[in-house]
Design a protein around this motif. Structure first.
Motif, PDB file in Angstrom:
ATOM      1  N   TYR A  19       5.234   8.492  -3.553  1.00 27.11           N
ATOM      2  CA  TYR A  19       4.475   7.392  -2.984  1.00 27.11           C
ATOM      3  C   TYR A  19       5.299   6.759  -1.870  1.00 27.11           C
ATOM      4  O   TYR A  19       6.377   6.232  -2.112  1.00 27.11           O
ATOM      5  CB  TYR A  19       4.133   6.344  -4.059  1.00 27.11           C
ATOM      6  CG  TYR A  19       3.139   6.857  -5.065  1.00 27.11           C
ATOM      7  CD1 TYR A  19       1.778   6.922  -4.751  1.00 27.11           C
ATOM      8  CD2 TYR A  19       3.545   7.304  -6.315  1.00 27.11           C
ATOM      9  CE1 TYR A  19       0.855   7.408  -5.658  1.00 27.11           C
ATOM     10  CE2 TYR A  19       2.627   7.793  -7.234  1.00 27.11           C
ATOM     11  CZ  TYR A  19       1.287   7.841  -6.901  1.00 27.11           C
ATOM     12  OH  TYR A  19       0.377   8.329  -7.802  1.00 27.11           O
ATOM     13  N   TYR A  20       4.758   6.820  -0.649  1.00 26.48           N
ATOM     14  CA  TYR A  20       5.453   6.326   0.531  1.00 26.48           C
ATOM     15  C   TYR A  20       4.933   4.948   0.923  1.00 26.48           C
ATOM     16  O   TYR A  20       3.732   4.694   0.873  1.00 26.48           O
ATOM     17  CB  TYR A  20       5.225   7.277   1.716  1.00 26.48           C
ATOM     18  CG  TYR A  20       5.845   8.639   1.527  1.00 26.48           C
ATOM     19  CD1 TYR A  20       7.095   8.926   2.060  1.00 26.48           C
ATOM     20  CD2 TYR A  20       5.175   9.650   0.855  1.00 26.48           C
ATOM     21  CE1 TYR A  20       7.664  10.177   1.904  1.00 26.48           C
ATOM     22  CE2 TYR A  20       5.732  10.906   0.695  1.00 26.48           C
ATOM     23  CZ  TYR A  20       6.980  11.162   1.223  1.00 26.48           C
ATOM     24  OH  TYR A  20       7.545  12.397   1.066  1.00 26.48           O
ATOM     25  N   THR A  21       5.846   4.082   1.344  1.00 19.79           N
ATOM     26  CA  THR A  21       5.482   2.768   1.853  1.00 19.79           C
ATOM     27  C   THR A  21       5.381   2.839   3.384  1.00 19.79           C
ATOM     28  O   THR A  21       5.763   3.839   3.997  1.00 19.79           O
ATOM     29  CB  THR A  21       6.548   1.721   1.486  1.00 19.79           C
ATOM     30  OG1 THR A  21       7.780   2.089   2.124  1.00 19.79           O
ATOM     31  CG2 THR A  21       6.732   1.619  -0.015  1.00 19.79           C
ATOM     32  N   GLU A  22       4.895   1.758   3.983  1.00 21.60           N
ATOM     33  CA  GLU A  22       4.860   1.673   5.451  1.00 21.60           C
ATOM     34  C   GLU A  22       6.272   1.810   6.025  1.00 21.60           C
ATOM     35  O   GLU A  22       6.464   2.442   7.058  1.00 21.60           O
ATOM     36  CB  GLU A  22       4.241   0.346   5.904  1.00 21.60           C
ATOM     37  CG  GLU A  22       2.742   0.278   5.786  1.00 21.60           C
ATOM     38  CD  GLU A  22       2.005   1.180   6.759  1.00 21.60           C
ATOM     39  OE1 GLU A  22       2.542   1.476   7.852  1.00 21.60           O
ATOM     40  OE2 GLU A  22       0.892   1.599   6.425  1.00 21.60           O
ATOM     41  N   MET A  57       0.845  -1.172   0.000  1.00 21.88           N
ATOM     42  CA  MET A  57       0.000   0.000   0.000  1.00 21.88           C
ATOM     43  C   MET A  57       0.889   1.232   0.000  1.00 21.88           C
ATOM     44  O   MET A  57       1.883   1.302   0.722  1.00 21.88           O
ATOM     45  CB  MET A  57      -0.905  -0.020   1.225  1.00 21.88           C
ATOM     46  CG  MET A  57      -1.820   1.159   1.313  1.00 21.88           C
ATOM     47  SD  MET A  57      -3.016   0.926   2.637  1.00 21.88           S
ATOM     48  CE  MET A  57      -4.248   2.047   2.113  1.00 21.88           C
ATOM     49  N   TYR A  58       0.515   2.192  -0.794  1.00 25.08           N
ATOM     50  CA  TYR A  58       1.286   3.421  -0.910  1.00 25.08           C
ATOM     51  C   TYR A  58       0.466   4.607  -0.425  1.00 25.08           C
ATOM     52  O   TYR A  58      -0.759   4.625  -0.539  1.00 25.08           O
ATOM     53  CB  TYR A  58       1.695   3.655  -2.367  1.00 25.08           C
ATOM     54  CG  TYR A  58       2.711   2.661  -2.856  1.00 25.08           C
ATOM     55  CD1 TYR A  58       4.056   2.830  -2.566  1.00 25.08           C
ATOM     56  CD2 TYR A  58       2.330   1.558  -3.601  1.00 25.08           C
ATOM     57  CE1 TYR A  58       5.001   1.923  -3.006  1.00 25.08           C
ATOM     58  CE2 TYR A  58       3.264   0.639  -4.054  1.00 25.08           C
ATOM     59  CZ  TYR A  58       4.607   0.836  -3.746  1.00 25.08           C
ATOM     60  OH  TYR A  58       5.538  -0.074  -4.188  1.00 25.08           O
ATOM     61  N   TYR A  59       1.166   5.591   0.122  1.00 20.64           N
ATOM     62  CA  TYR A  59       0.538   6.802   0.632  1.00 20.64           C
ATOM     63  C   TYR A  59       1.126   8.004  -0.097  1.00 20.64           C
ATOM     64  O   TYR A  59       2.320   8.045  -0.379  1.00 20.64           O
ATOM     65  CB  TYR A  59       0.812   6.965   2.128  1.00 20.64           C
ATOM     66  CG  TYR A  59       0.301   5.831   2.977  1.00 20.64           C
ATOM     67  CD1 TYR A  59      -0.951   5.896   3.573  1.00 20.64           C
ATOM     68  CD2 TYR A  59       1.074   4.692   3.181  1.00 20.64           C
ATOM     69  CE1 TYR A  59      -1.423   4.862   4.357  1.00 20.64           C
ATOM     70  CE2 TYR A  59       0.614   3.648   3.969  1.00 20.64           C
ATOM     71  CZ  TYR A  59      -0.632   3.737   4.550  1.00 20.64           C
ATOM     72  OH  TYR A  59      -1.090   2.702   5.325  1.00 20.64           O
ATOM     73  N   LYS A  60       0.298   8.988  -0.356  1.00 20.58           N
ATOM     74  CA  LYS A  60       0.771  10.234  -0.966  1.00 20.58           C
ATOM     75  C   LYS A  60       1.292  11.153   0.136  1.00 20.58           C
ATOM     76  O   LYS A  60       0.991  10.967   1.317  1.00 20.58           O
ATOM     77  CB  LYS A  60      -0.348  10.904  -1.756  1.00 20.58           C
ATOM     78  CG  LYS A  60      -0.725  10.121  -3.002  1.00 20.58           C
ATOM     79  CD  LYS A  60      -1.717  10.885  -3.836  1.00 20.58           C
ATOM     80  CE  LYS A  60      -2.042  10.108  -5.097  1.00 20.58           C
ATOM     81  NZ  LYS A  60      -3.000  10.806  -5.944  1.00 20.58           N
ATOM     82  N   ILE A  61       2.018  12.173  -0.263  1.00 17.84           N
ATOM     83  CA  ILE A  61       2.690  13.044   0.686  1.00 17.84           C
ATOM     84  C   ILE A  61       1.708  13.717   1.651  1.00 17.84           C
ATOM     85  O   ILE A  61       2.008  13.871   2.833  1.00 17.84           O
ATOM     86  CB  ILE A  61       3.589  14.080  -0.034  1.00 17.84           C
ATOM     87  CG1 ILE A  61       4.509  14.775   0.976  1.00 17.84           C
ATOM     88  CG2 ILE A  61       2.755  15.051  -0.847  1.00 17.84           C
ATOM     89  CD1 ILE A  61       5.606  15.611   0.335  1.00 17.84           C
TER      90      ILE A  61
END
Length: 111
Positions: free
Chosen positions: A40-43, A1-5
């Protein structure tokens, strides 16, 4: 799962500009980027950023000091951070229990 800034900034309670700055200062803070430059940030990135924030804000280390700590002893620093976070959770639970006991005692005294 990726997270935006924006999501990561909200999770860590820091401005997006801080995340972009840390990205320049810490190799562990560099997220994946698509061709448009969207981060895109990972855990794992988020956990590293939590540790960086802890070293800078809670431990009051300089950027250089935090960079050295992350490079030389990341696992030790991470382990200490995890312990501190668990202790904070335990403290919060104990305070909630104390509040519940206070209500019970007050009700018993009024009865």
């Amino acid at each position: 799962m990726y997270y935006k800034i924006g999501e990561v900034a909200e999770i860590l309670d820091v401005p997006q500009s801080t995340l972009r700055y840390w990205e320049k200062e810490f190799t562990q803070a560099v997220p994946k980027k698509n061709s448009a430059g969207t981060r895109y940030y990972t855990e794992e990135n988020i956990n590293d950023l939590r540790l960086i924030k802890h070293l800078l804000k809670d431990k009051s280390l300089t950027i250089e000091g935090a960079r050295l700590k992350m490079k030389e002893n990341k696992s030790g620093a991470s382990h200490n951070y995890e312990i501190i976070e668990k202790l904070k959770g335990i403290k919060e639970e104990l305070l909630q229990m104390r509040g519940s006991f206070d209500v019970i005692i007050k009700d018993a005294e009024e009865a």
